[in-house]
Write a protein that holds these residues in place. Structure first.
Motif, PDB file in Angstrom:
ATOM      1  N   GLN A   5       0.839  -1.194   0.000  1.00  9.38           N
ATOM      2  CA  GLN A   5       0.000   0.000   0.000  1.00  9.38           C
ATOM      3  C   GLN A   5       0.878   1.249   0.000  1.00  9.38           C
ATOM      4  N   LEU A   6       0.764   2.034  -1.081  1.00 11.20           N
ATOM      5  CA  LEU A   6       1.518   3.268  -1.207  1.00 11.20           C
ATOM      6  C   LEU A   6       0.558   4.455  -1.216  1.00 11.20           C
ATOM      7  N   GLU A   7       0.988   5.565  -0.657  1.00 12.60           N
ATOM      8  CA  GLU A   7       0.120   6.735  -0.515  1.00 12.60           C
ATOM      9  C   GLU A   7      -0.397   7.236  -1.852  1.00 12.60           C
ATOM     10  N   PHE A   8       0.433   7.132  -2.903  1.00 16.83           N
ATOM     11  CA  PHE A   8       0.036   7.690  -4.193  1.00 16.83           C
ATOM     12  C   PHE A   8      -0.769   6.702  -5.045  1.00 16.83           C
ATOM     13  N   LEU A   9      -1.024   5.507  -4.526  1.00 12.38           N
ATOM     14  CA  LEU A   9      -1.821   4.524  -5.256  1.00 12.38           C
ATOM     15  C   LEU A   9      -3.203   4.397  -4.625  1.00 12.38           C
ATOM     16  N   ASN A  10      -4.237   4.363  -5.469  1.00 17.47           N
ATOM     17  CA  ASN A  10      -5.603   4.203  -4.957  1.00 17.47           C
ATOM     18  C   ASN A  10      -5.856   2.784  -4.468  1.00 17.47           C
ATOM     19  N   GLU A  11      -5.206   1.814  -5.104  1.00 17.17           N
ATOM     20  CA  GLU A  11      -5.379   0.417  -4.728  1.00 17.17           C
ATOM     21  C   GLU A  11      -4.028  -0.207  -4.404  1.00 17.17           C
ATOM     22  N   ALA A  12      -4.041  -1.190  -3.518  1.00 19.66           N
ATOM     23  CA  ALA A  12      -2.807  -1.864  -3.140  1.00 19.66           C
ATOM     24  C   ALA A  12      -2.273  -2.699  -4.303  1.00 19.66           C
ATOM     25  N   ALA A  13      -0.945  -2.754  -4.426  1.00 20.99           N
ATOM     26  CA  ALA A  13      -0.311  -3.619  -5.422  1.00 20.99           C
ATOM     27  C   ALA A  13      -0.241  -5.027  -4.855  1.00 20.99           C
ATOM     28  N   LEU A  14      -0.831  -5.984  -5.555  1.00 25.27           N
ATOM     29  CA  LEU A  14      -0.936  -7.357  -5.055  1.00 25.27           C
ATOM     30  C   LEU A  14       0.084  -8.277  -5.711  1.00 25.27           C
ATOM     31  N   SER A  15       0.678  -9.146  -4.913  1.00 20.16           N
ATOM     32  CA  SER A  15       1.553 -10.203  -5.400  1.00 20.16           C
ATOM     33  C   SER A  15       1.171 -11.492  -4.696  1.00 20.16           C
ATOM     34  N   VAL A  68       2.392 -18.022  12.780  1.00 21.90           N
ATOM     35  CA  VAL A  68       2.282 -16.685  12.200  1.00 21.90           C
ATOM     36  C   VAL A  68       1.278 -16.709  11.051  1.00 21.90           C
ATOM     37  N   THR A  69       0.315 -15.788  11.074  1.00 21.28           N
ATOM     38  CA  THR A  69      -0.694 -15.703  10.017  1.00 21.28           C
ATOM     39  C   THR A  69      -0.499 -14.497   9.114  1.00 21.28           C
ATOM     40  N   GLN A  70       0.091 -13.431   9.663  1.00 16.28           N
ATOM     41  CA  GLN A  70       0.335 -12.223   8.876  1.00 16.28           C
ATOM     42  C   GLN A  70       1.625 -11.548   9.324  1.00 16.28           C
ATOM     43  N   LEU A  71       2.263 -10.881   8.381  1.00 15.29           N
ATOM     44  CA  LEU A  71       3.427 -10.060   8.667  1.00 15.29           C
ATOM     45  C   LEU A  71       3.197  -8.702   8.022  1.00 15.29           C
ATOM     46  N   LYS A  72       3.340  -7.644   8.801  1.00 19.30           N
ATOM     47  CA  LYS A  72       3.121  -6.292   8.284  1.00 19.30           C
ATOM     48  C   LYS A  72       4.359  -5.447   8.534  1.00 19.30           C
ATOM     49  N   LEU A  73       4.856  -4.818   7.479  1.00 18.41           N
ATOM     50  CA  LEU A  73       6.013  -3.934   7.561  1.00 18.41           C
ATOM     51  C   LEU A  73       5.530  -2.513   7.295  1.00 18.41           C
ATOM     52  N   ILE A  74       5.642  -1.652   8.291  1.00 14.74           N
ATOM     53  CA  ILE A  74       5.152  -0.274   8.180  1.00 14.74           C
ATOM     54  C   ILE A  74       6.338   0.676   8.066  1.00 14.74           C
ATOM     55  N   GLU A  75       6.295   1.533   7.051  1.00 14.59           N
ATOM     56  CA  GLU A  75       7.365   2.494   6.822  1.00 14.59           C
ATOM     57  C   GLU A  75       7.060   3.806   7.546  1.00 14.59           C
ATOM     58  N   PRO A  76       8.062   4.658   7.761  1.00 17.35           N
ATOM     59  CA  PRO A  76       7.826   5.948   8.425  1.00 17.35           C
ATOM     60  C   PRO A  76       6.782   6.807   7.723  1.00 17.35           C
ATOM     61  N   SER A  77       6.628   6.644   6.406  1.00 19.05           N
ATOM     62  CA  SER A  77       5.637   7.399   5.635  1.00 19.05           C
ATOM     63  C   SER A  77       4.223   6.864   5.823  1.00 19.05           C
ATOM     64  N   GLU A  78       4.111   5.742   6.561  1.00 22.37           N
ATOM     65  CA  GLU A  78       2.868   5.011   6.787  1.00 22.37           C
ATOM     66  C   GLU A  78       2.468   4.146   5.592  1.00 22.37           C
ATOM     67  N   ASP A  79       3.273   4.122   4.536  1.00 24.23           N
ATOM     68  CA  ASP A  79       3.109   3.084   3.517  1.00 24.23           C
ATOM     69  C   ASP A  79       3.422   1.752   4.192  1.00 24.23           C
ATOM     70  N   PHE A  80       2.826   0.673   3.698  1.00 25.58           N
ATOM     71  CA  PHE A  80       3.085  -0.603   4.354  1.00 25.58           C
ATOM     72  C   PHE A  80       3.003  -1.767   3.381  1.00 25.58           C
ATOM     73  N   THR A  81       3.612  -2.875   3.791  1.00 27.30           N
ATOM     74  CA  THR A  81       3.513  -4.145   3.075  1.00 27.30           C
ATOM     75  C   THR A  81       2.892  -5.155   4.028  1.00 27.30           C
ATOM     76  N   LEU A  82       1.813  -5.784   3.593  1.00 21.61           N
ATOM     77  CA  LEU A  82       1.111  -6.776   4.410  1.00 21.61           C
ATOM     78  C   LEU A  82       1.163  -8.125   3.706  1.00 21.61           C
ATOM     79  N   ILE A  83       1.704  -9.129   4.397  1.00 24.15           N
ATOM     80  CA  ILE A  83       1.786 -10.479   3.845  1.00 24.15           C
ATOM     81  C   ILE A  83       0.884 -11.394   4.668  1.00 24.15           C
ATOM     82  N   THR A  84      -0.067 -12.040   3.993  1.00 22.58           N
ATOM     83  CA  THR A  84      -1.002 -12.953   4.649  1.00 22.58           C
ATOM     84  C   THR A  84      -0.708 -14.374   4.183  1.00 22.58           C
ATOM     85  N   PHE A  85      -0.552 -15.290   5.137  1.00 27.17           N
ATOM     86  CA  PHE A  85      -0.229 -16.676   4.823  1.00 27.17           C
ATOM     87  C   PHE A  85      -1.499 -17.530   4.786  1.00 27.17           C
TER      88      PHE A  85
END
Length: 207
Positions: free
Chosen positions: A53-63, A174-191
């Motif tokens: 999830q990036l601030e300048f994107l309306n939708e999260a980029a999925l992988s 572990v079911t999820q891992l979330k990495l939050i950046e100082p800008s509040e952008d984040f990466t969320l991984i769900t297993f």
């Protein structure tokens, strides 16, 4: 239409009940369960969905892809959608296989990658709570537990605000891992579709 203050109050109440800090007794009990589970875990194979999830994107980029872990310290992330590539952590080495090329990184020379890998490995092994690089907080959530890791090291704080690991109340995996950046952008991984202690050949971690 509801008044704005009622809507805001409702949201605050929902957030307040979403997670509750664990007591010292609950923390001790939680740690024991996670450590017991980790001691019985030799391998893990799991599908995952990654949301960036990036601030300048309306939708999260999925992988999407598959995570494979083998004790004591081998992790392989195989991304299958929307692009195909592999990321392998083994010992102090990080290897990326992409589009026919291979890139190797010495983790001991990169504090950020080294800490991220250490947190992943230790969360599975059950000894992450001893990490002196983070301020650690424990919470009860609607679906289980969440542990927050806030970096202490100044350089790391420039890149990472916090790690958050979610655990199942059923099996303490572990079911999820979330990495939050100082800008509040984040990466969320769900297993998902996790398999424990299934045969895993050493060859898939070939560097």
């Amino acid at each position: 239409m509801k008044p704005t203050f009622i809507i805001l109050f409702s949201l605050l109440v929902q957030q307040a009940f979403a997670q509750t800090p664990l007591t010292s007794t609950e923390i001790k009990d939680f740690k024991q369960h996670v450590e017991q589970t980790a001691q019985q875990t030799e391998t893990i194979v799991s599908d995952f969905v990654q949301e960036k999830q990036l601030e300048f994107l309306n939708e999260a980029a999925l992988s999407k892809g598959t995570l494979t872990f083998k004790a004591p310290d081998a992790i392989r992330w195989e991304y299958t959608k929307p692009y195909t590539y592999e990321v392998i952590f083994k010992g102090n080495q990080l290897t990326v296989h992409e589009a026919g090329s291979t890139k190797n990184i010495d983790l001991s020379s990169n504090k950020l990658f080294e800490s991220f890998n250490s947190l992943l490995i230790n969360s599975i092994k059950g000894d992450m709570f001893k990490d002196e690089d983070f301020t650690i907080s424990y919470y009860k959530t609607e679906k289980g537990f969440m542990v927050s890791f806030i970096p202490k090291e100044k350089r790391m704080k420039r890149f990472i605000a916090s790690f958050q690991l979610s655990f199942s109340e059923k099996d303490y995996q572990v079911t999820q891992l979330k990495l939050i950046e100082p800008s509040e952008d984040f990466t969320l991984i769900t297993f998902k579709n996790k398999q424990i202690n299934v045969p895993v050949p050493d060859s898939i971690f070939k560097m």
